[in-house]
Design a protein around this motif. Sequence first.
Motif, PDB file in Angstrom:
ATOM      1  N   GLU A   1     -28.925  33.722  16.321  1.00 49.27           N
ATOM      2  CA  GLU A   1     -28.926  32.685  17.353  1.00 49.27           C
ATOM      3  C   GLU A   1     -27.920  31.588  17.008  1.00 49.27           C
ATOM      4  OE1 GLU A   1     -32.929  31.296  17.303  1.00 49.27           O
ATOM      5  OE2 GLU A   1     -33.735  33.022  18.407  1.00 49.27           O
TER       6      GLU A   1
ATOM      7  N   SER B   1     -30.064  31.652  12.239  1.00 48.72           N
ATOM      8  CA  SER B   1     -29.866  30.616  13.242  1.00 48.72           C
ATOM      9  C   SER B   1     -28.789  29.633  12.796  1.00 48.72           C
ATOM     10  CB  SER B   1     -31.171  29.866  13.496  1.00 48.72           C
ATOM     11  OG  SER B   1     -31.007  28.876  14.491  1.00 48.72           O
TER      12      SER B   1
ATOM     13  N   GLU C   1     -27.650  35.944  20.391  1.00 45.61           N
ATOM     14  CA  GLU C   1     -27.760  34.988  21.488  1.00 45.61           C
ATOM     15  C   GLU C   1     -26.876  33.777  21.222  1.00 45.61           C
ATOM     16  OE1 GLU C   1     -31.441  33.780  23.029  1.00 45.61           O
ATOM     17  OE2 GLU C   1     -32.242  35.797  23.283  1.00 45.61           O
TER      18      GLU C   1
END
Length: 199
Positions: free
Chosen positions: A36, A16, A56
């Motif tokens: 992410e 992330s 994402e």
Amino acid sequence: MDTLTDGESYFDACFSKLVSADLRLKNSEFEECRFEDCDFSGAEFKNCKFTNCEFERCNVSLVSLPNTKVFGITFTECKLVGVDWTKVTWPMFHVDFELTFKRCIMTDNSFYGLTLHELVLDECKLHDVDFREGKFPDSTMTYCDFTNSLFMRTNLQQVDFSESTNYTIDVLENQVTGAKFTRFEALSLLECLGIELVD
């Protein structure tokens, strides 16, 4: 996780907000991993392998993938400007690599000469993308903008182009049997035939 290491195997890991622009990584494997809000712009993944991974809101523009293998990858709301998919290793015995792109910016990508059955492109910006000589039967290319993208000797049989716009596809130069087009946009397919449409 906040670092990536050469020759490492990652399974079911979540990355992330990893900022690794211009990263140089080789011989690493990623399986069932999730990325992410990461920045891999200008990165190179050499001799790597991505299996069943999700990206994402990532920036993977100008990423280089020499001799890397990908399977079952989904990109959602990612920026993928200038990606040359022809550098990826695509095993000859496989035709469906389960690649999915949703709401992505994919300007200046190259799929030249590739065989990617059932490719999914949904709500993507596909300006100046090279699909020439490729085979993409049974793919889904819906709600996309294909401004200035190239189709020549391309297999587009059974492809769903519903609600997609701005494509220039010569029906004499490409295989479009069974393809699905939105009625109004499909009028552009007649331009190559020299037909004049009147009201």
